[in-house]
Design a protein around this motif. Sequence first.
Motif, PDB file in Angstrom:
ATOM      1  N   VAL A  51      -9.444  10.661   6.123  1.00 46.64           N
ATOM      2  CA  VAL A  51      -8.042  10.973   6.358  1.00 46.64           C
ATOM      3  C   VAL A  51      -7.203  10.243   5.318  1.00 46.64           C
ATOM      4  CG1 VAL A  51      -6.107  10.681   7.947  1.00 46.64           C
ATOM      5  CG2 VAL A  51      -8.342  11.385   8.824  1.00 46.64           C
ATOM      6  N   THR A  52      -6.333  10.966   4.625  1.00 49.16           N
ATOM      7  CA  THR A  52      -5.388  10.341   3.709  1.00 49.16           C
ATOM      8  C   THR A  52      -4.100  10.068   4.464  1.00 49.16           C
ATOM      9  OG1 THR A  52      -6.320  11.498   1.792  1.00 49.16           O
ATOM     10  CG2 THR A  52      -4.098  10.590   1.563  1.00 49.16           C
ATOM     11  N   CYS A  53      -3.692   8.790   4.491  1.00 50.89           N
ATOM     12  CA  CYS A  53      -2.512   8.429   5.275  1.00 50.89           C
ATOM     13  C   CYS A  53      -1.555   7.595   4.437  1.00 50.89           C
ATOM     14  CB  CYS A  53      -2.909   7.669   6.539  1.00 50.89           C
ATOM     15  SG  CYS A  53      -3.828   6.136   6.279  1.00 50.89           S
ATOM     16  N   GLY A  54      -0.271   7.699   4.780  1.00 48.81           N
ATOM     17  CA  GLY A  54       0.779   6.943   4.130  1.00 48.81           C
ATOM     18  C   GLY A  54       1.871   6.641   5.130  1.00 48.81           C
ATOM     19  N   PRO A  55       2.972   6.045   4.683  1.00 49.45           N
ATOM     20  CA  PRO A  55       4.037   5.675   5.614  1.00 49.45           C
ATOM     21  C   PRO A  55       4.747   6.863   6.253  1.00 49.45           C
ATOM     22  CG  PRO A  55       4.721   5.314   3.344  1.00 49.45           C
ATOM     23  CD  PRO A  55       3.259   5.630   3.302  1.00 49.45           C
ATOM     24  N   ASP A  56       4.596   8.031   5.666  1.00 47.86           N
ATOM     25  CA  ASP A  56       5.182   9.246   6.222  1.00 47.86           C
ATOM     26  C   ASP A  56       4.086  10.299   6.356  1.00 47.86           C
ATOM     27  OD1 ASP A  56       7.971   8.269   6.099  1.00 47.86           O
ATOM     28  OD2 ASP A  56       7.657   8.386   3.927  1.00 47.86           O
ATOM     29  N   GLY A  57       4.394  11.353   7.071  1.00 46.69           N
ATOM     30  CA  GLY A  57       3.436  12.441   7.185  1.00 46.69           C
ATOM     31  C   GLY A  57       2.663  12.403   8.484  1.00 46.69           C
ATOM     32  N   PRO A  58       1.686  13.307   8.626  1.00 45.77           N
ATOM     33  CA  PRO A  58       0.996  13.481   9.913  1.00 45.77           C
ATOM     34  C   PRO A  58       0.133  12.308  10.338  1.00 45.77           C
ATOM     35  CG  PRO A  58      -0.037  14.805   8.189  1.00 45.77           C
ATOM     36  CD  PRO A  58       1.225  14.273   7.605  1.00 45.77           C
ATOM     37  N   HIS A  59      -0.247  11.435   9.403  1.00 45.96           N
ATOM     38  CA  HIS A  59      -1.115  10.314   9.767  1.00 45.96           C
ATOM     39  C   HIS A  59      -0.413   8.965   9.589  1.00 45.96           C
ATOM     40  CE1 HIS A  59      -4.269  13.265  10.048  1.00 45.96           C
ATOM     41  NE2 HIS A  59      -4.114  13.613   8.779  1.00 45.96           N
ATOM     42  N   ALA A  60       0.906   8.967   9.677  1.00 42.24           N
ATOM     43  CA  ALA A  60       1.671   7.731   9.530  1.00 42.24           C
ATOM     44  C   ALA A  60       1.337   6.735  10.636  1.00 42.24           C
ATOM     45  CB  ALA A  60       3.169   8.034   9.526  1.00 42.24           C
ATOM     46  N   ASP A  61       0.926   7.229  11.801  1.00 45.09           N
ATOM     47  CA  ASP A  61       0.564   6.320  12.897  1.00 45.09           C
ATOM     48  C   ASP A  61      -0.680   5.513  12.555  1.00 45.09           C
ATOM     49  OD1 ASP A  61      -1.033   8.600  12.946  1.00 45.09           O
ATOM     50  OD2 ASP A  61      -0.971   8.842  15.127  1.00 45.09           O
ATOM     51  N   LEU A  82     -10.415   0.870  13.680  1.00 44.97           N
ATOM     52  CA  LEU A  82      -9.823   2.205  13.568  1.00 44.97           C
ATOM     53  C   LEU A  82     -10.408   2.994  12.411  1.00 44.97           C
ATOM     54  CD1 LEU A  82      -6.047   1.364  14.169  1.00 44.97           C
ATOM     55  CD2 LEU A  82      -7.675   2.335  15.790  1.00 44.97           C
ATOM     56  N   GLY A  83     -11.180   2.353  11.552  1.00 40.49           N
ATOM     57  CA  GLY A  83     -11.765   3.024  10.408  1.00 40.49           C
ATOM     58  C   GLY A  83     -11.888   2.077   9.235  1.00 40.49           C
ATOM     59  N   TYR A  84     -12.394   2.607   8.122  1.00 47.62           N
ATOM     60  CA  TYR A  84     -12.622   1.810   6.924  1.00 47.62           C
ATOM     61  C   TYR A  84     -11.948   2.485   5.734  1.00 47.62           C
ATOM     62  CZ  TYR A  84     -16.135  -0.425   9.819  1.00 47.62           C
ATOM     63  OH  TYR A  84     -16.773  -1.096  10.842  1.00 47.62           O
ATOM     64  N   ALA A  85     -11.165   1.715   4.994  1.00 45.18           N
ATOM     65  CA  ALA A  85     -10.472   2.244   3.821  1.00 45.18           C
ATOM     66  C   ALA A  85     -11.472   2.444   2.688  1.00 45.18           C
ATOM     67  CB  ALA A  85      -9.362   1.297   3.386  1.00 45.18           C
ATOM     68  N   VAL A 130       0.846  -1.200   0.000  1.00 49.97           N
ATOM     69  CA  VAL A 130       0.000   0.000   0.000  1.00 49.97           C
ATOM     70  C   VAL A 130       0.882   1.250   0.000  1.00 49.97           C
ATOM     71  CG1 VAL A 130      -1.728   1.316   1.281  1.00 49.97           C
ATOM     72  CG2 VAL A 130      -1.894  -1.180   1.162  1.00 49.97           C
ATOM     73  N   ILE A 131       0.572   2.161  -0.902  1.00 49.98           N
ATOM     74  CA  ILE A 131       1.303   3.423  -0.994  1.00 49.98           C
ATOM     75  C   ILE A 131       0.615   4.489  -0.141  1.00 49.98           C
ATOM     76  CG2 ILE A 131       2.042   5.265  -2.570  1.00 49.98           C
ATOM     77  CD1 ILE A 131       2.095   3.055  -4.779  1.00 49.98           C
ATOM     78  N   GLU A 132      -0.697   4.557  -0.230  1.00 49.76           N
ATOM     79  CA  GLU A 132      -1.478   5.467   0.610  1.00 49.76           C
ATOM     80  C   GLU A 132      -2.923   5.002   0.609  1.00 49.76           C
ATOM     81  OE1 GLU A 132      -1.269   9.407  -1.102  1.00 49.76           O
ATOM     82  OE2 GLU A 132      -2.938   8.997  -2.474  1.00 49.76           O
ATOM     83  N   MET A 133      -3.698   5.476   1.581  1.00 43.56           N
ATOM     84  CA  MET A 133      -5.121   5.165   1.623  1.00 43.56           C
ATOM     85  C   MET A 133      -5.913   6.325   2.207  1.00 43.56           C
ATOM     86  SD  MET A 133      -5.035   1.871   4.183  1.00 43.56           S
ATOM     87  CE  MET A 133      -3.999   2.189   5.599  1.00 43.56           C
ATOM     88  N   ASP A 134      -7.172   6.400   1.760  1.00 40.48           N
ATOM     89  CA  ASP A 134      -8.157   7.290   2.367  1.00 40.48           C
ATOM     90  C   ASP A 134      -8.980   6.450   3.323  1.00 40.48           C
ATOM     91  OD1 ASP A 134      -7.219   9.278   0.692  1.00 40.48           O
ATOM     92  OD2 ASP A 134      -8.863   9.069  -0.746  1.00 40.48           O
ATOM     93  N   VAL A 135      -9.045   6.880   4.580  1.00 44.00           N
ATOM     94  CA  VAL A 135      -9.720   6.109   5.620  1.00 44.00           C
ATOM     95  C   VAL A 135     -10.833   6.946   6.232  1.00 44.00           C
ATOM     96  CG1 VAL A 135      -9.447   4.938   7.837  1.00 44.00           C
ATOM     97  CG2 VAL A 135      -7.635   4.792   6.119  1.00 44.00           C
ATOM     98  N   LEU A 136     -12.033   6.366   6.320  1.00 44.48           N
ATOM     99  CA  LEU A 136     -13.104   6.976   7.104  1.00 44.48           C
ATOM    100  C   LEU A 136     -12.875   6.587   8.552  1.00 44.48           C
ATOM    101  CD1 LEU A 136     -15.894   8.481   7.273  1.00 44.48           C
ATOM    102  CD2 LEU A 136     -16.914   6.189   7.224  1.00 44.48           C
ATOM    103  N   THR A 137     -12.592   7.550   9.402  1.00 41.87           N
ATOM    104  CA  THR A 137     -12.282   7.271  10.803  1.00 41.87           C
ATOM    105  C   THR A 137     -13.567   7.203  11.630  1.00 41.87           C
ATOM    106  OG1 THR A 137     -12.104   9.583  11.493  1.00 41.87           O
ATOM    107  CG2 THR A 137     -10.150   8.564  10.497  1.00 41.87           C
ATOM    108  N   GLY A 138     -13.392   6.810  12.877  1.00 36.33           N
ATOM    109  CA  GLY A 138     -14.543   6.756  13.783  1.00 36.33           C
ATOM    110  C   GLY A 138     -15.116   8.120  14.097  1.00 36.33           C
ATOM    111  N   ALA A 139     -14.349   9.166  13.812  1.00 36.46           N
ATOM    112  CA  ALA A 139     -14.844  10.529  14.007  1.00 36.46           C
ATOM    113  C   ALA A 139     -15.630  11.024  12.803  1.00 36.46           C
ATOM    114  CB  ALA A 139     -13.682  11.468  14.299  1.00 36.46           C
ATOM    115  N   GLY A 140     -15.751  10.188  11.751  1.00 29.20           N
ATOM    116  CA  GLY A 140     -16.501  10.576  10.566  1.00 29.20           C
ATOM    117  C   GLY A 140     -15.702  11.386   9.574  1.00 29.20           C
ATOM    118  N   GLU A 141     -14.390  11.448   9.733  1.00 32.85           N
ATOM    119  CA  GLU A 141     -13.538  12.216   8.844  1.00 32.85           C
ATOM    120  C   GLU A 141     -12.848  11.295   7.839  1.00 32.85           C
ATOM    121  OE1 GLU A 141     -10.871  13.914  11.629  1.00 32.85           O
ATOM    122  OE2 GLU A 141     -12.243  15.525  12.258  1.00 32.85           O
TER     123      GLU A 141
END
Length: 495
Positions: A167-177, A189-192, A154-165
């Motif tokens: 989030v685009t996440c990848g191995p680096d950046g603000p949502h790497a966790d 934790l959410g749905y891709a 996986v290079i990156e994914m858009d995830v619907l979080t439990g907060a209803g947002e």
Amino acid sequence: MSFVGGAQSARRLIGHALTIERGTTVPTMAGSDTAQRRHEEAVSALRESYAAIPADQPVRLAKRTSNLFRRRSAAPTVGLEVAGLDEVIAVDPEARTADVQGMCTYEHLVAATLAHDLMPLVVPQLKTITLGGAISGLGIESPSFRNGLPHESVIEMDVLTGAGEIVTCGPDGPHADLFAAFPNSYGSLGYAVRIRIELEPVAPYVALRHVQFSDLDALTDAVDTVCRTKAWCGEAVHFVDGVFFGPTESYLTLGGWATEVAESGLLSASDYTRQQIYYTSIRERSRDVLTVHDYLWRWDTDWFWCSGAFGAQNPRVRRLWPKRWLRSDVYHRLVGLENRFGLYGRLQRMRGRPEVERVIQDVEIPVDRAAEFLRWFDANVSMRPVWLCPVSLRQRADGAREWPLYPLETGQLYVNVGFWGTVPIAPGRHDGDVNRMVEHAVADHDGHKSLYSDVFYDEDTFDRAYGGKAYRVVKDQYDPGHRLTGFYQKVVRSQ
């Protein structure tokens, strides 16, 4: 070795893969503005369905089908709308990537990528496993000794979080966790909703060698050698799996790319989608060759060997069984009916036979402990055949990544041991006792257990084995209201 030069012949051979069943076209988008608009509309519908769920109710998918083997509570009457998120958005042949919606099945994904002489780096064996499911619940197959698990491409994914947002996440950046904790989180934790993955080139055929072993230590030594050298007896190996029929009869199946049938020394490719049964061929022939399409789905027609429980391996029944029903999802629905109505259990009682316990598991054991575990398993569980598949974390130029919710050791080769069936419940024993015994044995052999089926760990043990500390940090950040069912509650308590 590159197979780009064989592109035209490959397209002719795998063109039939673009139709899943007669008259049914693959749901695929062309990568156009229309494709992107349709994806955005599906995401909008998803977010609207989230907003419609009352704040005091948990958020779950409005989805009735599954490849899980846990006894689940009924699907919610109100849930997330995912019906429009089951397509391939685009395939980029130059970059060798694909953008895919989370609910897209591998059957549809493979059909779209094979049209470009490409395939996902790891294709789980069953057609109706979804890409999002394989990432959030793990997956494995014969290239896993070199490509790891599906989430590692996986290079990156858009995830619907439990907060209803979203989030685009990848191995680096603000949502790497979130990116690191998402694999094995099972939707807690959410749905891709969109996933970009790497692809690799294919050849028209896969040539197979079925190598027999009468000694388990020799078998596991061979696994180690093949996976380190990516070769056996002077021939390149791109795929490795195997079958344990008993302590003195096991096979490694070694696959290599081939541009022509003649490279395998055979006259024609085999077809295991009708009368012939793939797993029986392993004992009957030392060499074989399949089209790449048929190789990827070689296990699906008979759900490995489990179709025999429904009579589908009886030659007389098989001739009458519609070909479109020789597939894993049909058998899975039959199992669902049994779980619902318990007809087999009642028949067993009427015959005076003992109740049975369902033992459906995949476990990863370090290669140097695998022979020992197989001997223990055969003596204590006595279930045959057993599937074997080597796997290790994917080695990358920047180093192997860490996945806290399924913490495999970097540089360690494991053997996935898959066993699926039932065992009689012995007098004085209870349903679940054998599964608990297996869980203890896996821990004793320094292994890990996949969580798609029944799980019996207590919460503290589960927490230590599956990254509980890291999970809670990410859970609190991306699902602060804990509207998504928790990890332990979902996979152990089946909530």
